[in-house]
Design an enzyme around this catalytic site. Structure first.
Site, PDB file in Angstrom:
ATOM      1  N   ARG A 155       0.846  -1.193   0.000  1.00  0.00           N
ATOM      2  CA  ARG A 155       0.000   0.000   0.000  1.00  0.00           C
ATOM      3  C   ARG A 155       0.879   1.240   0.000  1.00  0.00           C
ATOM      4  O   ARG A 155       1.102   1.887   1.015  1.00  0.00           O
ATOM      5  CB  ARG A 155      -0.960  -0.043   1.178  1.00  0.00           C
TER       6      ARG A 155
ATOM      7  N   GLN B 160      -1.466   2.364  -5.778  1.00  0.00           N
ATOM      8  CA  GLN B 160      -2.883   2.497  -5.431  1.00  0.00           C
ATOM      9  C   GLN B 160      -3.801   2.006  -6.542  1.00  0.00           C
ATOM     10  O   GLN B 160      -4.823   1.364  -6.286  1.00  0.00           O
ATOM     11  CB  GLN B 160      -3.203   3.953  -5.096  1.00  0.00           C
TER      12      GLN B 160
ATOM     13  N   ASP C 186      -4.336  -1.898  -6.573  1.00  0.00           N
ATOM     14  CA  ASP C 186      -4.750  -2.518  -5.319  1.00  0.00           C
ATOM     15  C   ASP C 186      -6.126  -3.172  -5.442  1.00  0.00           C
ATOM     16  O   ASP C 186      -7.163  -2.507  -5.345  1.00  0.00           O
ATOM     17  CB  ASP C 186      -4.761  -1.453  -4.220  1.00  0.00           C
TER      18      ASP C 186
ATOM     19  N   SER D 113      -8.521  -2.864  -2.259  1.00  0.00           N
ATOM     20  CA  SER D 113      -9.269  -1.616  -2.117  1.00  0.00           C
ATOM     21  C   SER D 113     -10.441  -1.551  -3.089  1.00  0.00           C
ATOM     22  O   SER D 113     -11.561  -1.184  -2.713  1.00  0.00           O
ATOM     23  CB  SER D 113      -8.345  -0.414  -2.332  1.00  0.00           C
TER      24      SER D 113
ATOM     25  N   TYR E 199      -2.773  -1.302   7.469  1.00  0.00           N
ATOM     26  CA  TYR E 199      -3.711  -2.278   8.017  1.00  0.00           C
ATOM     27  C   TYR E 199      -3.765  -2.167   9.533  1.00  0.00           C
ATOM     28  O   TYR E 199      -2.811  -1.770  10.176  1.00  0.00           O
ATOM     29  CB  TYR E 199      -3.285  -3.703   7.646  1.00  0.00           C
TER      30      TYR E 199
END
Length: 372
Positions: free
Chosen positions: A120, A125, A128, A131, A228
């Site tokens: 991350r 991004q 991902d 997400s 996280y």
């Protein structure tokens, strides 16, 4: 460079490439082969792929000579023998839960790349998958709760009297939790939320929800690596349990989203706490597949305990297959295209991302998270 797009196993409605991304891969110079029927459950026809320049064929022809195999979930190792030696497998591979499959990829000479291990960091991004899929899962969790709740979500003032707004509580404010908050608010519920990471308090407030946080335990942050959450101390867990017990009894809807990578989902709601909720309340447990945040939750099933309906969400993003596939396939394209070497005609990974997501290479399991 040949990229194979496989049809997923029964029960998985998503697909790892759409006509949009197939066309983009072709523009990079790759040959894209799609297994017949791969996109049917996501409302994509074989002719749609052909119109985008992809070859549509049976599984054996699709895999023949493939350099990269794309999947939503990891394919059965025995079913991909036609690919080139050393071919990449790029998918969500569930490395901890499916270790035997990862070992089989190594034995077969494949280079398995687990997209859920994507670090991350800012430049990753757009790659991902956690997400993108969690965003949809959070939305669907709120909609599912509303459809299963036997009362209205918004406050309604009528000639026959007033209907009170539903009270919704979101536990775990990651991507899924934030979207669940936003969706429940749009549906008209009074929303509160909690998380072990104090940094989420402002995010909760920015969405118009009420933050519910442990305030009397100092020096506990709950922020793990990569953004996280991590497991909390026993002191914090006791304080959180007390806070949740007093708050949950007043709630109509609860959505739980707490996950710890590589570990069973933390238990957030006990049977005793369930017993304090009023009959007809609904809980959606988005962590049910990892053991569940709620005592008694069963993945893929809805159970009733103490008059409370507990929905054990299972692969909930796949219930929005068309949108989930569009986002997932863009994640894969963004990943591979970011490392595409025009001279070599394919992707060449750097150490930061390559070492993070690579599980197997040269016949061995090489990822530090699995070896550790």
């Amino acid at each position: 460079m040949k990229i194979a797009v496989l049809k997923e196993a029964v029960g998985e409605n998503r697909v790892s490439a759409t006509p949009e991304t197939a066309k983009k891969f072709a523009a990079l110079g790759a040959q894209v082969a799609v297994e017949k029927g791969a996109g049917e459950a996501a409302s994509i026809s074989d002719s749609d792929y052909e119109a985008a320049g992809a070859m549509v064929a049976d599984r054996n022809s699709t895999l023949a000579g493939a350099d990269i195999i794309l999947g939503v979930r990891g394919p059965d190792p025995a079913s991909i023998n036609g690919a080139k030696p050393g071919a990449w497998i790029v998918a969500s591979l569930a490395p901890f839960a499916e270790r035997a499959r990862i070992d089989a990829y190594a034995a077969g000479g494949f280079e398995a790349l687990a997209m859920e291990f994507m670090p991350r960091i800012t430049r990753a991004q757009s790659m991902d998958i956690l997400s993108s899929q969690s965003n949809l899962a959070g939305y669907k969790a709120a909609v599912l709760a509303a459809s299963e709740y036997g009362r209205a979500f918004p406050m309604m003032m009528t000639a026959a009297g007033t209907v009170s707004a539903a009270r919704a509580f979101v536990m775990g404010v990651g991507v899924a939790g934030l979207q669940a908050i936003a969706t429940a608010r749009r549906l008209g519920a009074q929303v509160s939320a909690t998380d072990v990471r104090s940094a989420t308090k402002e995010q909760i407030q920015s969405l118009g929800a009420k933050p519910i946080f442990v305030e009397n335990v100092e020096g506990i942050e709950g922020e793990g690596t990569g953004g996280y959450a991590t497991e909390m101390s026993e002191e914090y867990q006791r304080a959180q349990a007390e806070l949740v017990s007093s708050h949950i009894a007043k709630q109509d809807i609860v959505i739980t989203t707490a996950l710890i990578p590589g570990r069973p989902a933390p238990r957030l709601i006990s049977d005793a706490q369930l017993a304090t909720m009023r009959r007809g309340s609904v809980i959606v447990d988005l962590a049910a597949e990892a053991g569940g945040n709620v005592e008694g939750a069963v993945a893929g099933e809805t159970v009733i305990r103490h008059g409370v309906k507990i929905i054990g969400a299972s692969n909930i993003a796949a219930t929005l297959a068309a949108d989930a596939s569009a986002l997932f396939s863009r994640n894969l394209y963004n990943f591979l295209s970011a490392f595409w070497d025009k001279e070599r005609g394919g992707p060449v990974l750097d150490e930061e991302i390559g070492d993070a997501i690579r599980l197997t290479r040269d016949g061995k399991v090489v990822n530090a998270r699995l070896l550790g």
